[in-house]
Structures are given as C-alpha cells and as structure tokens.
Design a protein around this motif. Structure first.
Motif, PDB file in Angstrom:
ATOM      1  N   ALA A   8      17.566   9.040   7.444  1.00  0.00           N
ATOM      2  CA  ALA A   8      16.862   7.869   6.920  1.00  0.00           C
ATOM      3  C   ALA A   8      17.254   7.561   5.475  1.00  0.00           C
ATOM      4  O   ALA A   8      16.410   7.254   4.664  1.00  0.00           O
ATOM      5  N   ARG A  14       7.562  -5.888   9.679  1.00  0.00           N
ATOM      6  CA  ARG A  14       6.770  -5.408   8.534  1.00  0.00           C
ATOM      7  C   ARG A  14       5.259  -5.515   8.817  1.00  0.00           C
ATOM      8  O   ARG A  14       4.844  -6.438   9.501  1.00  0.00           O
ATOM      9  N   ASN A  55      23.136   1.833  -4.416  1.00  0.00           N
ATOM     10  CA  ASN A  55      21.802   2.438  -4.408  1.00  0.00           C
ATOM     11  C   ASN A  55      21.470   3.153  -5.715  1.00  0.00           C
ATOM     12  O   ASN A  55      20.308   3.337  -6.039  1.00  0.00           O
ATOM     13  N   SER A 108      15.180  -6.615   5.309  1.00  0.00           N
ATOM     14  CA  SER A 108      15.295  -5.433   4.460  1.00  0.00           C
ATOM     15  C   SER A 108      16.737  -4.962   4.359  1.00  0.00           C
ATOM     16  O   SER A 108      17.623  -5.416   5.075  1.00  0.00           O
ATOM     17  N   GLN A 109      16.878  -3.995   3.447  1.00  0.00           N
ATOM     18  CA  GLN A 109      18.202  -3.421   3.191  1.00  0.00           C
ATOM     19  C   GLN A 109      18.800  -2.721   4.412  1.00  0.00           C
ATOM     20  O   GLN A 109      19.987  -2.400   4.409  1.00  0.00           O
ATOM     21  N   PHE A 167       5.020  -3.701   4.305  1.00  0.00           N
ATOM     22  CA  PHE A 167       5.775  -2.448   4.262  1.00  0.00           C
ATOM     23  C   PHE A 167       6.082  -1.935   5.670  1.00  0.00           C
ATOM     24  O   PHE A 167       5.949  -2.672   6.645  1.00  0.00           O
ATOM     25  N   SER A 168       6.462  -0.654   5.766  1.00  0.00           N
ATOM     26  CA  SER A 168       6.858  -0.088   7.064  1.00  0.00           C
ATOM     27  C   SER A 168       5.689  -0.009   8.029  1.00  0.00           C
ATOM     28  O   SER A 168       4.603   0.460   7.657  1.00  0.00           O
ATOM     29  N   ARG A 179      22.169  -3.473   6.281  1.00  0.00           N
ATOM     30  CA  ARG A 179      23.490  -2.920   5.941  1.00  0.00           C
ATOM     31  C   ARG A 179      24.070  -2.101   7.084  1.00  0.00           C
ATOM     32  O   ARG A 179      25.275  -2.114   7.335  1.00  0.00           O
ATOM     33  N   MET A 224      17.818  -9.048  -0.889  1.00  0.00           N
ATOM     34  CA  MET A 224      16.882  -8.573  -1.917  1.00  0.00           C
ATOM     35  C   MET A 224      16.471  -9.695  -2.864  1.00  0.00           C
ATOM     36  O   MET A 224      15.409  -9.638  -3.491  1.00  0.00           O
ATOM     37  N   LEU A 242      14.259  -2.698   9.752  1.00  0.00           N
ATOM     38  CA  LEU A 242      12.972  -3.292   9.369  1.00  0.00           C
ATOM     39  C   LEU A 242      13.265  -4.725   8.944  1.00  0.00           C
ATOM     40  O   LEU A 242      14.159  -4.955   8.104  1.00  0.00           O
ATOM     41  N   THR A 246      20.284   5.272   3.490  1.00  0.00           N
ATOM     42  CA  THR A 246      21.390   4.368   3.824  1.00  0.00           C
ATOM     43  C   THR A 246      22.775   4.962   3.576  1.00  0.00           C
ATOM     44  O   THR A 246      23.646   4.924   4.449  1.00  0.00           O
ATOM     45  N   GLY A 290       9.627   7.494   6.072  1.00  0.00           N
ATOM     46  CA  GLY A 290       8.832   6.306   6.369  1.00  0.00           C
ATOM     47  C   GLY A 290       9.488   5.005   5.956  1.00  0.00           C
ATOM     48  O   GLY A 290       8.819   3.981   5.805  1.00  0.00           O
ATOM     49  N   THR A 291      10.794   5.048   5.736  1.00  0.00           N
ATOM     50  CA  THR A 291      11.507   3.843   5.290  1.00  0.00           C
ATOM     51  C   THR A 291      12.654   3.514   6.251  1.00  0.00           C
ATOM     52  O   THR A 291      13.073   4.367   7.047  1.00  0.00           O
ATOM     53  N   ALA A 292      13.144   2.283   6.132  1.00  0.00           N
ATOM     54  CA  ALA A 292      14.286   1.854   6.936  1.00  0.00           C
ATOM     55  C   ALA A 292      15.501   1.688   6.025  1.00  0.00           C
ATOM     56  O   ALA A 292      15.334   1.345   4.857  1.00  0.00           O
ATOM     57  N   PRO A 293      16.691   1.924   6.547  1.00  0.00           N
ATOM     58  CA  PRO A 293      17.030   2.173   7.934  1.00  0.00           C
ATOM     59  C   PRO A 293      16.762   3.611   8.385  1.00  0.00           C
ATOM     60  O   PRO A 293      16.643   4.527   7.568  1.00  0.00           O
TER      61      PRO A 293
HETATM   62  N1  LIG Z   1      16.965   4.826  -0.588  1.00  0.00           N
HETATM   63  C1  LIG Z   1      16.542   4.374   0.706  1.00  0.00           C
HETATM   64  C2  LIG Z   1      15.497   3.293   0.514  1.00  0.00           C
HETATM   65  C3  LIG Z   1      14.897   2.845   1.819  1.00  0.00           C
HETATM   66  C4  LIG Z   1      13.807   1.821   1.623  1.00  0.00           C
HETATM   67  O1  LIG Z   1      13.029   1.855   0.626  1.00  0.00           O
HETATM   68  N2  LIG Z   1      13.743   0.879   2.577  1.00  0.00           N
HETATM   69  C5  LIG Z   1      12.783  -0.200   2.484  1.00  0.00           C
HETATM   70  C6  LIG Z   1      13.395  -1.426   3.153  1.00  0.00           C
HETATM   71  S1  LIG Z   1      13.745  -2.685   1.970  1.00  0.00           S
HETATM   72  C7  LIG Z   1      11.532   0.149   3.246  1.00  0.00           C
HETATM   73  O2  LIG Z   1      11.587   0.836   4.221  1.00  0.00           O
HETATM   74  N3  LIG Z   1      10.396  -0.384   2.773  1.00  0.00           N
HETATM   75  C8  LIG Z   1       9.142  -0.264   3.471  1.00  0.00           C
HETATM   76  C9  LIG Z   1       8.226   0.789   2.902  1.00  0.00           C
HETATM   77  O3  LIG Z   1       8.596   1.441   1.895  1.00  0.00           O
HETATM   78  O4  LIG Z   1       7.139   0.958   3.448  1.00  0.00           O
HETATM   79  C10 LIG Z   1      17.755   3.873   1.495  1.00  0.00           C
HETATM   80  O5  LIG Z   1      18.721   3.422   0.869  1.00  0.00           O
HETATM   81  O6  LIG Z   1      17.762   3.955   2.724  1.00  0.00           O
END
Ligand SMILES: N[C@@H](CCC(=O)N[C@@H](CS)C(=O)NCC(=O)O)C(=O)O
Length: 237
Positions: A70, A34, A109, A11-12, A38-39, A15, A178, A8, A72, A50-53
């Motif tokens: 999903a 984005r 994390n 974003s993190q 957000f996602s 990594r 970040m 995404l 990290t 619903g999050t990346a990666p």
């Molecule tokens: N603990 C998860 C956290 C993942 C996370 O929150 N990713 C953020 C990217 S900075 C994301 O997808 N944010 C978009 C959203 O929550 O809609 C990991 O380490 O993979």
C-alpha cells in the motif's frame, strides 16, 4: 488473473492504473468510493495503512503466496520488476538517464506532493498569511516547479529523457488530479515546459484509458494552467 489494483476515486492511486495500462498488463480493477472524503472501510480492510493505492498479488510469483502493498513507489517498483520486465524504469545500464530517473522518481512523493499539501495547509482558515512559514511554503512550491521546468527544458519531453518512465508516473498526479483538491494555477510562460509535459501525457492512449477507468468516461483531467476544486471537496476546503 492474480494482480488486483485498488483505486480510490479522485486520488493519487490513478498512478498505478496508468502504469498498468502503459505496461499493457492484465489485472483486476477495483474501484472504491470516498466516504465521504477519505478512505472507506473497504480500503481500510485491505492494509493497515488504510490508504490507496493498494495492490494485491495472489499468488505472487516472488513468494508463491499473497503479497499486499500500500505505498505507491513500492507498488510501482514491484509491478515494473515482477510484471514489467523492467520497462519504464532506468538502471545503471541506462547510463546518463539512471540518476535523474531515480531522483525524479522519488521527488514525486518525497518533495512535490508533500509541498503541495503544505500549500493547502498554508491556505487554510487557521493559517496566518503573514507567517514566514507560509511564505516559505509557497516559495518552496514555486522553487520545485522551477526545478521541474528546467529539467523538462533539458530533456524536451519527459523527466528522465525522451521517453516516458515511472518518474513521470510518480509526479504527474500532483500537477493534475491533486490540483482538484488544492487549485494552484500554472503560469503559461513560467511553467510552459510543465504545461507541454501535461499535454503530452494527456495525449497518451494509456493515460486516457486509465483516467476513464478511474473516473468515468466524461472525466476531464486537469491538464491546463487553471484548476478548479472537485465538487466533492468544495464544501470542505
Ligand atoms: N504515501 C502514500 C500515500 C497514500 C495516500 O495518502 N492516499 C490517499 C489518496 S489521495 C488516501 O488514501 N486518502 C484517504 C485517507 O487517507 O483516508 C502513497 O504514495 O501511496
């Protein structure tokens, strides 16, 4: 090609791309934009988190069928074990580097990133700057940086020892990308080992390649003491 890595923008999840480049893996890269902050639906469709990666391995050599992860830390562990031949990890056989490797891997994390996000909340419009919770949050962030500073002073290079490991991969983005969400500054004296570490990472060809892949040729990672909020977050933070 069986391994697909989903990033995404800003974003993190960078990594995982960095890890794959350090390991020289063959993988398919998928970029998600984005929406607006957000996602997008394309990430939500991949995994209930619903999050990346997100990593898709199809077919996984472990199960013979599709594996989707999903989180990290889990993706890093999986890739190192399944495709990295253990490179960039430390095990009990590595002796003194094993425990610090594990501790700093999970610090990323488990401690550093949650604290930075609490700093963001503490600075928000609904927060009372005189609240002891705010003071405690900022003190905790400073304390965690002090711990990291001391550790990097001990090794003189990376978190587990003289070589880069996945412990560094887990922590770096909290102090680089970040800070484009939450622009905390680093002190050139108090955080000098951290700043030297960011510079060391910034010089790695695999890191440079990953960052260009994730954010474009002209992207300049935040590697110095000052940090500016990324344009897309400016009206919202
Ligand atoms: N603990 C998860 C956290 C993942 C996370 O929150 N990713 C953020 C990217 S900075 C994301 O997808 N944010 C978009 C959203 O929550 O809609 C990991 O380490 O993979």
């Amino acid at each position: 090609m069986v391994l697909t890595l989903h990033h995404l923008g800003l974003s993190q999840s960078e990594r995982i791309i960095w890890l794959a480049e350090e390991l020289g893996l063959d993988y398919k890269y998928v970029h998600h934009k984005r929406d607006p902050m957000f996602s997008p639906q394309s990430i939500k469709d991949l995994h209930p988190a619903g999050t990346a990666p997100v990593m898709e391995d199809d077919p996984s050599p472990v199960t013979g069928s599709k594996v989707v992860i999903a989180e990290t830390g889990a993706i890093v562990d999986y890739i190192i074990s399944v495709y990295g031949n253990g490179r960039l990890a430390r095990t009990p056989k590595d002796g003194a580097e094993y425990a610090p490797y594990l501790e700093w891997f999970h610090f990323g994390n488990g401690s550093l990133q949650p604290t930075l996000f609490r700093v963001m909340m503490a600075r928000g419009p609904t927060s009372d700057p005189k609240s002891p919770v705010v003071a405690r949050t900022v003190a905790k962030w400073e304390h965690q940086l002090d711990m990291m500073e001391a550790r990097l002073g001990e090794t003189g290079a990376y978190l587990a020892g003289k070589e880069l490991t996945a412990a560094d991969v887990m922590n770096i983005c909290t102090l680089t990308t970040m800070r484009g969400f939450i622009p905390v500054e680093l002190d050139t004296v108090k955080n000098k080992n951290i700043l030297a570490w960011l510079e060391r990472v910034g010089e790695r060809p695999a890191y440079q390649k990953a960052m260009k892949k994730c954010e474009g040729e002209n992207f300049k990672p935040i590697l110095g003491p000052k940090a500016e909020v990324f344009d897309i977050f400016k009206p919202r933070i």
